[in-house]
Design a protein around this motif. Structure first.
Motif, mmCIF file in Angstrom:
data_model
loop_
_atom_site.group_PDB
_atom_site.id
_atom_site.type_symbol
_atom_site.label_atom_id
_atom_site.label_comp_id
_atom_site.label_asym_id
_atom_site.label_seq_id
_atom_site.Cartn_x
_atom_site.Cartn_y
_atom_site.Cartn_z
ATOM 1 N N PHE A 153 0.837 -1.206 0.000
ATOM 2 C CA PHE A 153 0.000 0.000 0.000
ATOM 3 C C PHE A 153 0.876 1.263 0.000
ATOM 4 C CE2 PHE A 153 -2.466 3.145 2.625
ATOM 5 C CZ PHE A 153 -3.462 3.393 1.682
ATOM 6 N N GLY A 154 0.550 2.183 -0.890
ATOM 7 C CA GLY A 154 1.264 3.457 -0.935
ATOM 8 C C GLY A 154 2.487 3.461 -1.832
ATOM 9 N N SER A 155 2.826 2.305 -2.418
ATOM 10 C CA SER A 155 4.061 2.246 -3.217
ATOM 11 C C SER A 155 3.803 2.349 -4.714
ATOM 12 C CB SER A 155 4.826 0.953 -2.923
ATOM 13 O OG SER A 155 4.140 -0.165 -3.460
ATOM 14 N N TYR A 156 2.510 2.428 -5.133
ATOM 15 C CA TYR A 156 2.237 2.408 -6.581
ATOM 16 C C TYR A 156 1.015 3.217 -7.016
ATOM 17 C CZ TYR A 156 -1.241 -1.120 -5.228
ATOM 18 O OH TYR A 156 -2.301 -1.776 -4.649
ATOM 19 N N GLU A 157 0.182 3.653 -6.077
ATOM 20 C CA GLU A 157 -1.114 4.233 -6.449
ATOM 21 C C GLU A 157 -1.021 5.672 -6.943
ATOM 22 O OE1 GLU A 157 -0.217 2.888 -3.610
ATOM 23 O OE2 GLU A 157 -1.741 1.612 -2.724
ATOM 24 N N GLU A 158 0.058 6.380 -6.535
ATOM 25 C CA GLU A 158 0.142 7.819 -6.797
ATOM 26 C C GLU A 158 0.239 8.133 -8.286
ATOM 27 O OE1 GLU A 158 3.099 9.549 -4.218
ATOM 28 O OE2 GLU A 158 3.270 11.274 -5.547
ATOM 29 N N SER A 159 1.069 7.387 -8.987
ATOM 30 C CA SER A 159 1.268 7.641 -10.428
ATOM 31 C C SER A 159 1.934 6.428 -11.055
ATOM 32 C CB SER A 159 2.171 8.856 -10.636
ATOM 33 O OG SER A 159 3.468 8.570 -10.144
ATOM 34 N N PRO A 160 1.811 6.270 -12.363
ATOM 35 C CA PRO A 160 2.540 5.184 -13.036
ATOM 36 C C PRO A 160 4.042 5.296 -12.800
ATOM 37 C CG PRO A 160 0.852 6.070 -14.480
ATOM 38 C CD PRO A 160 0.895 6.978 -13.285
ATOM 39 N N GLN A 161 4.553 6.524 -12.721
ATOM 40 C CA GLN A 161 5.996 6.720 -12.514
ATOM 41 C C GLN A 161 6.416 6.191 -11.143
ATOM 42 O OE1 GLN A 161 3.893 8.949 -13.806
ATOM 43 N NE2 GLN A 161 4.758 9.352 -15.837
ATOM 44 N N GLN A 162 5.616 6.522 -10.125
ATOM 45 C CA GLN A 162 5.939 6.023 -8.779
ATOM 46 C C GLN A 162 5.908 4.492 -8.786
ATOM 47 O OE1 GLN A 162 2.863 5.599 -6.025
ATOM 48 N NE2 GLN A 162 4.083 5.937 -4.182
#
Ligand code: KIV
Length: 277
Positions: A91-100
């Motif tokens: 959780f929190g390691s991928y949802e922000e943006s495709p780049q993240q």
């Protein structure tokens, strides 16, 4: 090819090609010895973020970090030679943006030797899945009950019942079209799981879904009876190792207190020959 006949781990494309064939077998693992036990029997092993609840005593998967996933991924990798390893994105390691998502998934792949990553979400994560796949990161998707969203789902209840079935079907179709090589269906009605399995082009991996899925997965500590904090309806216990372990600890404690352990065969004399280890 069956898991036992195989000499090397399957690739994501091999898993995808199993659509409609002999069901795919999978379990979670978090440690080297457990991975070694299942290597010959599983097509892929998931280093699930369930590790947070199962091994670290967290109340949900929300507190799991990328560092925890990498550490357990490295441990599991050392125990596998024939099964593919998939590592959960926490959780929190991928949802922000495709780049993240790319930055963190690339780290997981590079530092653990995983064959693929898994992330939760359907329509909303389709763009991210496509972004990762186009850049060389195979993705397993996860729809239905997505435990990282329990606070918005309102708990661990069955997903896709009644009118909600259409949205779940759309989620499964979206991740398939985005390029995921397989999708976990968690806690969805059996008939809906069968319909999704028939309608999408990638394998469905059921957990609390249907025997008609293209494969099954369980949390290993659940099916071995090692994790007893709660028991979901969809978990079949194949062993009661938790009970056995507690009985063993109780027997040890009693023998230590009675000075019957260590016994003669466990201690060393001062003359050779003898077992030195
Ligand atoms: O984290 C996990 O163990 C999972 C499985 C339940 C599919 O995602």
């Amino acid at each position: 090819m069956s898991a036992t006949a195989r000499k090397t781990a399957p690739l994501p494309d091999d898993i995808r090609a199993r659509k409609g064939g002999v069901p795919l077998v999978s379990l979670t693992a978090y440690t080297t010895p457990m991975a070694q036990l299942m290597d010959a029997h599983c097509d892929f092993v998931l280093v699930g973020d369930s590790v947070g609840m199962v091994l670290h005593g967290l109340p949900s998967t929300l507190g799991v970090t990328l560092e925890m996933m990498i550490l357990h991924g490295q441990a599991v990798r050392r125990g596998l030679s024939r099964a593919m390893m998939v590592v959960d994105m926490p959780f929190g390691s991928y949802e922000e943006s495709p780049q993240q998502a790319f930055r963190n998934a690339a780290r997981v792949m590079a530092e653990t030797g995983a064959g693929a990553v898994k992330l939760e979400g359907g329509v909303t994560m389709a763009e991210t899945i496509a972004f990762l796949v186009r850049r060389g990161i195979p993705v397993m998707a996860h729809v239905g009950l997505t435990p990282q969203s329990i606070n918005t789902l309102g708990g661990y209840r069955v997903q896709g019942r009644g009118a909600a079935g259409d949205a779940l079907m759309a989620d499964a179709q979206a991740v398939a079209q985005a390029g995921a090589f397989a999708v976990v269906l968690e806690k969805v009605p059996e008939a809906l799981a069968d319909q999704i399995t028939a309608d999408i082009i990638i394998p469905t991996i059921g957990i609390g879904a249907s025997a008609g899925c293209d494969g099954q997965i369980l949390v290993v500590d659940d099916m071995l009876g090692l994790f007893t904090a709660f028991r979901a309806k969809f978990v079949k216990r194949y062993a009661d190792l938790g009970e056995q372990a507690e009985a063993a600890v109780a027997a040890y404690a009693a023998e230590v207190r009675a000075r019957s352990f260590p016994a003669a065969e466990h201690v060393f004399g001062d003359t050779a020959p003898e077992r030195t280890i």
